[in-house]
Design a protein around this motif. Structure first.
Motif, PDB file in Angstrom:
ATOM      1  N   GLY A 243       0.795  -1.227   0.000  1.00  0.00           N
ATOM      2  CA  GLY A 243       0.000   0.000   0.000  1.00  0.00           C
ATOM      3  C   GLY A 243       0.821   1.268   0.000  1.00  0.00           C
ATOM      4  O   GLY A 243       0.311   2.339   0.319  1.00  0.00           O
ATOM      5  N   ALA A 244       2.093   1.140  -0.365  1.00  0.00           N
ATOM      6  CA  ALA A 244       2.968   2.311  -0.245  1.00  0.00           C
ATOM      7  C   ALA A 244       3.376   2.874  -1.598  1.00  0.00           C
ATOM      8  O   ALA A 244       4.197   3.777  -1.667  1.00  0.00           O
ATOM      9  CB  ALA A 244       4.212   1.939   0.562  1.00  0.00           C
ATOM     10  N   SER A 245       2.791   2.331  -2.677  1.00  0.00           N
ATOM     11  CA  SER A 245       3.111   2.876  -4.004  1.00  0.00           C
ATOM     12  C   SER A 245       2.206   4.068  -4.293  1.00  0.00           C
ATOM     13  O   SER A 245       1.699   4.704  -3.377  1.00  0.00           O
ATOM     14  CB  SER A 245       2.925   1.809  -5.077  1.00  0.00           C
ATOM     15  OG  SER A 245       3.769   0.729  -4.829  1.00  0.00           O
ATOM     16  N   GLY A 247      -0.532   3.737  -6.411  1.00  0.00           N
ATOM     17  CA  GLY A 247      -1.796   3.262  -6.970  1.00  0.00           C
ATOM     18  C   GLY A 247      -2.980   3.831  -6.204  1.00  0.00           C
ATOM     19  O   GLY A 247      -2.828   4.353  -5.097  1.00  0.00           O
ATOM     20  N   ASP A 248      -4.192   3.708  -6.791  1.00  0.00           N
ATOM     21  CA  ASP A 248      -5.397   4.245  -6.152  1.00  0.00           C
ATOM     22  C   ASP A 248      -5.648   3.618  -4.787  1.00  0.00           C
ATOM     23  O   ASP A 248      -6.275   4.220  -3.918  1.00  0.00           O
ATOM     24  CB  ASP A 248      -6.624   3.967  -7.029  1.00  0.00           C
ATOM     25  CG  ASP A 248      -6.581   4.812  -8.296  1.00  0.00           C
ATOM     26  OD1 ASP A 248      -5.735   5.742  -8.351  1.00  0.00           O
ATOM     27  OD2 ASP A 248      -7.376   4.532  -9.212  1.00  0.00           O
ATOM     28  N   HIS A 249      -5.179   2.360  -4.625  1.00  0.00           N
ATOM     29  CA  HIS A 249      -5.474   1.656  -3.375  1.00  0.00           C
ATOM     30  C   HIS A 249      -4.309   1.727  -2.400  1.00  0.00           C
ATOM     31  O   HIS A 249      -4.285   1.019  -1.407  1.00  0.00           O
ATOM     32  CB  HIS A 249      -5.829   0.197  -3.668  1.00  0.00           C
ATOM     33  CG  HIS A 249      -6.971   0.078  -4.629  1.00  0.00           C
ATOM     34  ND1 HIS A 249      -8.279   0.305  -4.247  1.00  0.00           N
ATOM     35  CD2 HIS A 249      -7.004  -0.186  -5.963  1.00  0.00           C
ATOM     36  CE1 HIS A 249      -9.067   0.160  -5.297  1.00  0.00           C
ATOM     37  NE2 HIS A 249      -8.318  -0.128  -6.359  1.00  0.00           N
ATOM     38  N   ASP A 250      -3.331   2.560  -2.723  1.00  0.00           N
ATOM     39  CA  ASP A 250      -2.150   2.650  -1.857  1.00  0.00           C
ATOM     40  C   ASP A 250      -2.314   3.823  -0.901  1.00  0.00           C
ATOM     41  O   ASP A 250      -1.989   4.959  -1.203  1.00  0.00           O
ATOM     42  CB  ASP A 250      -0.877   2.792  -2.701  1.00  0.00           C
ATOM     43  CG  ASP A 250      -0.645   1.540  -3.530  1.00  0.00           C
ATOM     44  OD1 ASP A 250      -0.989   0.443  -3.033  1.00  0.00           O
ATOM     45  OD2 ASP A 250      -0.131   1.652  -4.649  1.00  0.00           O
ATOM     46  N   LEU A 251      -2.875   3.518   0.256  1.00  0.00           N
ATOM     47  CA  LEU A 251      -3.337   4.558   1.175  1.00  0.00           C
ATOM     48  C   LEU A 251      -2.433   4.779   2.359  1.00  0.00           C
ATOM     49  O   LEU A 251      -2.689   5.666   3.182  1.00  0.00           O
ATOM     50  CB  LEU A 251      -4.726   4.157   1.713  1.00  0.00           C
ATOM     51  CG  LEU A 251      -5.803   3.937   0.650  1.00  0.00           C
ATOM     52  CD1 LEU A 251      -7.021   3.256   1.278  1.00  0.00           C
ATOM     53  CD2 LEU A 251      -6.204   5.272   0.039  1.00  0.00           C
ATOM     54  N   VAL A 252      -1.383   3.968   2.479  1.00  0.00           N
ATOM     55  CA  VAL A 252      -0.586   4.014   3.708  1.00  0.00           C
ATOM     56  C   VAL A 252      -0.014   5.407   3.953  1.00  0.00           C
ATOM     57  O   VAL A 252      -0.106   5.946   5.061  1.00  0.00           O
ATOM     58  CB  VAL A 252       0.531   2.944   3.684  1.00  0.00           C
ATOM     59  CG1 VAL A 252       1.496   3.160   4.840  1.00  0.00           C
ATOM     60  CG2 VAL A 252      -0.068   1.549   3.767  1.00  0.00           C
ATOM     61  N   LEU A 289       7.035  -0.565   4.078  1.00  0.00           N
ATOM     62  CA  LEU A 289       7.763  -1.411   3.126  1.00  0.00           C
ATOM     63  C   LEU A 289       6.903  -1.678   1.900  1.00  0.00           C
ATOM     64  O   LEU A 289       5.673  -1.680   1.980  1.00  0.00           O
ATOM     65  CB  LEU A 289       8.106  -2.758   3.771  1.00  0.00           C
ATOM     66  CG  LEU A 289       9.022  -2.753   4.987  1.00  0.00           C
ATOM     67  CD1 LEU A 289       9.283  -4.190   5.435  1.00  0.00           C
ATOM     68  CD2 LEU A 289      10.330  -2.049   4.678  1.00  0.00           C
ATOM     69  N   PRO A 290       7.539  -1.948   0.766  1.00  0.00           N
ATOM     70  CA  PRO A 290       6.781  -2.368  -0.404  1.00  0.00           C
ATOM     71  C   PRO A 290       6.132  -3.723  -0.152  1.00  0.00           C
ATOM     72  O   PRO A 290       6.593  -4.483   0.699  1.00  0.00           O
ATOM     73  CB  PRO A 290       7.837  -2.456  -1.500  1.00  0.00           C
ATOM     74  CG  PRO A 290       9.152  -2.505  -0.818  1.00  0.00           C
ATOM     75  CD  PRO A 290       8.979  -1.913   0.545  1.00  0.00           C
ATOM     76  N   GLY A 291       5.072  -4.016  -0.879  1.00  0.00           N
ATOM     77  CA  GLY A 291       4.319  -5.248  -0.623  1.00  0.00           C
ATOM     78  C   GLY A 291       4.918  -6.480  -1.268  1.00  0.00           C
ATOM     79  O   GLY A 291       4.745  -7.598  -0.752  1.00  0.00           O
TER      80      GLY A 291
END
Ligand code: AMP
Ligand code: MG
Length: 390
Positions: A243-245, A247-252, A289-291
């Motif tokens: 969730g750290a990129s 993208g629309d779903h990366d909310l972190v 961290l990246p997923g």
């Protein structure tokens, strides 16, 4: 983008030593000794025999010399009487050497007849006595900070140290994010996968001194992430996965920012693991961290392990790099520092043919991360290269 070294410096600025606690020696292996541990006795506490044989006076120990055996000294039971010229004391390994004796003749070099012994012609000339304090003396120290090994534990026990002051274990909260994740053992839906790096990271962190809590999976919604962060309160280090990129779903990043995380940096010039973020969450450090499973694990090694060392008082330094010879030619590298899954054997390092950052089977097969610096020129087989041991 910042370099791996710059990122590490940022991360080091987010953490510090956590203080110490006292634990029994049985719980001290793998912990970091916080202060010097001091020996309260000499070891051995007396001159001790290192062999089974006969304690005599060295000046008398000539080939063919005869002695009268006047008593026995065994481990835990000293011979107390006086020794006169021509006297020998039967002695066993670990026993105190009687006063008046300064040599142990090994039993193989002796012929015995009743209470008489005769020394053989070919005598082993060594004294076979461990002087008092020859291992360590009262006041000698095992210096902290120091990661305690099994050998250290044996030494501490011998020093009569029953309880040790060790660095407190960093409390780490691990937050997995994603609608697609289920736990191992659950039945995934058709579009779901098993959360994997969560468990790999817990294992890695715990191996390096942390006490890691796996929090419930946060779905890709703001409320879910917010409650995950709530549950993480009290930890020394909060680690999110995925969730750290961008993208629309990366909310972190957004949710962390709303919760007051001051973002220290966001992207690192490395492969794998480019999207990485960090900041301060209350009194805790927060690392995103990246997923991708391998990216997360590589970042665990490269970033989280050194952070755990700082928290345990071992100082701020990157993991030590080892050197090996490249097993085959390699074309020019890319613009980001590359941590390649590789196998080191007999000093030769061979990168795995498949380097996709989702391949856990390849990571499990590897025993090293071979480091190619940014913009590394083409390399020849036999060139020296750096790697991290896994
Ligand atoms: P993300 O950074 O959330 O876009 O995730 C990148 C990739 O890693 C996606 O394929 C995710 O399904 C995967 N991923 C994220 N978290 C985990 C996890 N805890 N275990 C295994 N795979 C994950
Ligand atoms: Mg995700």
């Amino acid at each position: 983008m910042i370099t791996v070294d710059q990122a590490l410096d940022h991360l080091f600025s987010l953490v510090g030593p956590l203080g110490s606690e006292t634990v029994p020696l049985t719980d001290a292996a793998g912990r970091v000794l916080a202060n010097d541990a001091v020996a309260t006795r000499d070891q051995p506490p007396f001159a001790a025999s290192s062999m089974d044989g006969y304690a005599v006076q060295n000046a008398e120990a000539q080939p063919g010399a005869r002695f009268t055996v006047i008593g026995e000294a065994a481990a835990g039971h000293r011979f107390d009487g006086p020794m006169a010229p021509g006297h020998a004391v039967r002695i066993f390994t670990g026993a105190p050497v009687p006063e008046g004796a300064d040599r142990v003749v090994i039993q193989e070099d002796v012929t015995r007849d009743g209470d008489q012994i005769t020394l053989n012609d070919n005598l082993d000339g060594k004294p076979y006595i461990r002087p008092s304090g020859s291992d360590f003396k009262t006041g000698d120290c095992l210096k902290g900070p120091r990661l305690l090994s099994a050998s250290d534990i044996a030494l501490l026990a011998s020093m009569n140290v029953a309880q040790v002051q060790v660095a407190r274990m960093p409390d780490v909260a691990l937050i997995s994010t994603g609608d697609e994740l289920v736990w191992p053992g659950e039945t995934p839906g058709p579009d779901q996968i098993i959360a994997s790096n969560t468990f790999g990271l817990k294992a890695l962190l715990d191996q390096h001194g942390a006490r890691t809590r796996i929090l419930p999976i946060a779905r890709d919604t703001r409320p879910a992430l917010e409650s995950a962060f709530e549950l993480a309160r009290g930890a020394d280090l909060v680690v999110t996965i995925g969730g750290a990129s961008v993208g629309d779903h990366d909310l972190v990043g957004d949710v962390a920012a709303d919760l007051g995380v001051e973002r220290a940096f966001y992207k690192v010039k490395m492969r794998p693991g480019k999207p990485l973020m960090a900041g301060r969450f209350g009194s805790a450090a927060m690392v995103g961290l990246p997923g991708n499973p391998v990216s997360a694990m590589v970042c665990g090694h490269v970033f989280l392990r050194p952070m755990l060392r700082v928290m345990q008082g071992l100082g701020a330094a990157p993991l030590s790099r080892l050197t090996a010879r490249l097993g085959h030619d390699m074309p020019q590298g890319g613009p980001r520092e590359h941590y390649m899954r590789a196998i080191v054997k007999d000093g030769i390092i061979t990168p795995e043919p498949r380097q996709d950052s989702a391949l856990l089977s390849v990571l499990a097969d590897a025993n090293a991360l071979m480091i190619r610096p940014a913009d590394d020129p083409a390399r020849k087989a036999g060139d020296a290269v750096h790697y991290l041991s896994l």
